[in-house]
Motif scaffolding. Sequence first.
Motif, PDB file in Angstrom:
ATOM      1  N   GLU A 121       8.317  -5.688   2.811  1.00 23.41           N
ATOM      2  CA  GLU A 121       8.625  -4.261   2.732  1.00 23.41           C
ATOM      3  C   GLU A 121       9.638  -3.908   3.811  1.00 23.41           C
ATOM      4  O   GLU A 121       9.696  -4.534   4.872  1.00 23.41           O
ATOM      5  CB  GLU A 121       7.368  -3.404   2.886  1.00 23.41           C
ATOM      6  N   SER A 123      11.116  -0.300   5.660  1.00 24.30           N
ATOM      7  CA  SER A 123      10.868   1.138   5.734  1.00 24.30           C
ATOM      8  C   SER A 123      11.537   1.754   6.952  1.00 24.30           C
ATOM      9  O   SER A 123      11.816   1.071   7.941  1.00 24.30           O
ATOM     10  CB  SER A 123       9.361   1.430   5.762  1.00 24.30           C
ATOM     11  N   VAL A 147      11.133   6.743   4.327  1.00 25.27           N
ATOM     12  CA  VAL A 147      11.169   6.052   3.029  1.00 25.27           C
ATOM     13  C   VAL A 147      10.600   4.653   3.195  1.00 25.27           C
ATOM     14  O   VAL A 147      10.566   4.099   4.300  1.00 25.27           O
ATOM     15  CB  VAL A 147      12.604   5.967   2.460  1.00 25.27           C
ATOM     16  N   ASN A 148      10.161   4.077   2.073  1.00 24.60           N
ATOM     17  CA  ASN A 148       9.584   2.733   2.098  1.00 24.60           C
ATOM     18  C   ASN A 148       9.904   2.008   0.795  1.00 24.60           C
ATOM     19  O   ASN A 148       9.791   2.583  -0.293  1.00 24.60           O
ATOM     20  CB  ASN A 148       8.064   2.817   2.293  1.00 24.60           C
ATOM     21  N   TRP A 149      10.352   0.738   0.927  1.00 20.65           N
ATOM     22  CA  TRP A 149      10.553  -0.139  -0.226  1.00 20.65           C
ATOM     23  C   TRP A 149       9.558  -1.291  -0.110  1.00 20.65           C
ATOM     24  O   TRP A 149       9.494  -1.958   0.933  1.00 20.65           O
ATOM     25  CB  TRP A 149      11.958  -0.714  -0.266  1.00 20.65           C
ATOM     26  N   LYS A 150       8.805  -1.542  -1.188  1.00 22.44           N
ATOM     27  CA  LYS A 150       7.791  -2.591  -1.165  1.00 22.44           C
ATOM     28  C   LYS A 150       8.039  -3.561  -2.315  1.00 22.44           C
ATOM     29  O   LYS A 150       8.309  -3.136  -3.451  1.00 22.44           O
ATOM     30  CB  LYS A 150       6.400  -1.968  -1.278  1.00 22.44           C
ATOM     31  N   SER A 190       7.816   8.928   2.217  1.00 25.96           N
ATOM     32  CA  SER A 190       6.628   8.898   3.072  1.00 25.96           C
ATOM     33  C   SER A 190       6.659  10.009   4.105  1.00 25.96           C
ATOM     34  O   SER A 190       7.728  10.434   4.562  1.00 25.96           O
ATOM     35  CB  SER A 190       6.512   7.538   3.764  1.00 25.96           C
ATOM     36  N   ASN A 218       2.160   9.139   0.961  1.00 29.52           N
ATOM     37  CA  ASN A 218       3.248   8.573   0.163  1.00 29.52           C
ATOM     38  C   ASN A 218       3.348   9.239  -1.199  1.00 29.52           C
ATOM     39  O   ASN A 218       2.330   9.446  -1.875  1.00 29.52           O
ATOM     40  CB  ASN A 218       3.032   7.072  -0.058  1.00 29.52           C
TER      41      ASN A 218
END
Length: 294
Positions: A121, A123, A147-150, A190, A218
Amino acid sequence: MKNLFIYTAILCSTICATAQNVEKNDTILSIKNTKNIVITENKNGLKVSVNGTDEDSTYVSTYEEKYTDDAVFKSKQVFNSPWERKATGKIALTFGGLAFGFVTAPGMPGSMDVEPVKSYELSILNILGVEFRDKSLKNSLSIGFGVNWKNIRTTKNTRFVPTDDNGIAIAEYPENCKPKFSRLKEFSLSFPIMYRHSFSKNRHGVSKFAISAGAILNYNSHASLVSSWLNEDGNEVEESTNHIGQRKFTVDLMGVITVAPNVGVYAKYCPMNMLKDNYGPGFKTFSTGLIFAF
């Protein structure tokens, strides 16, 4: 140049001179609104020249320090990071918290072998935030936006497949094919709420050791599935969907240990299933990694 303090030991360095084991006292020259500064240092000594101020363009001030043959000098340069946390005031706007970590999927069925080394991830905890500090400036509560990318990925012999009801299932690859990868990806907006306690700070007010804990709300605005393999003819086949039935709203629990100025380690756990009920296997996510400028 506003409110400039010149430490004649050197402007951005501290130089301590000792002769015959006797240490000289620091000499400090404070001049506001200077126009031009020239610092010259060689084996003979140090010279600092200040030329002009906003009030007097003809102003000149010179400081010279002669070095002796038996003098010993120590110097240290300090560079301020643009992400640097500074404890100046009880309420402050903050930004930072760039994090990179590896992801596992507790509760994933045993038939799906998620690979943490390939699952990650990225973020930004606070694109913008507000921090409220107590009088000691050691305790704070921050509220922000990030923001977060998983990415949850496997390259083993099972894959994620889309279902007719816009969910996902787990299945084997077609016969006589060569698996490449199968992954789930999720993007979230987030809203972290974090408490922080600083145990020690350097001279710029940046935490050398601190702990933080809190919750992250989130909104999971987008998620997708992609599986890829080579068929028996060697041609690449790809199966994908942007509808996997992810929960739109989840809460993460996060802890951070700051181990050096602007560097820390974190752990984050989501106690809620990534997918909505009846939209696929019930699994959660746990990640750990490094976080910078937080």
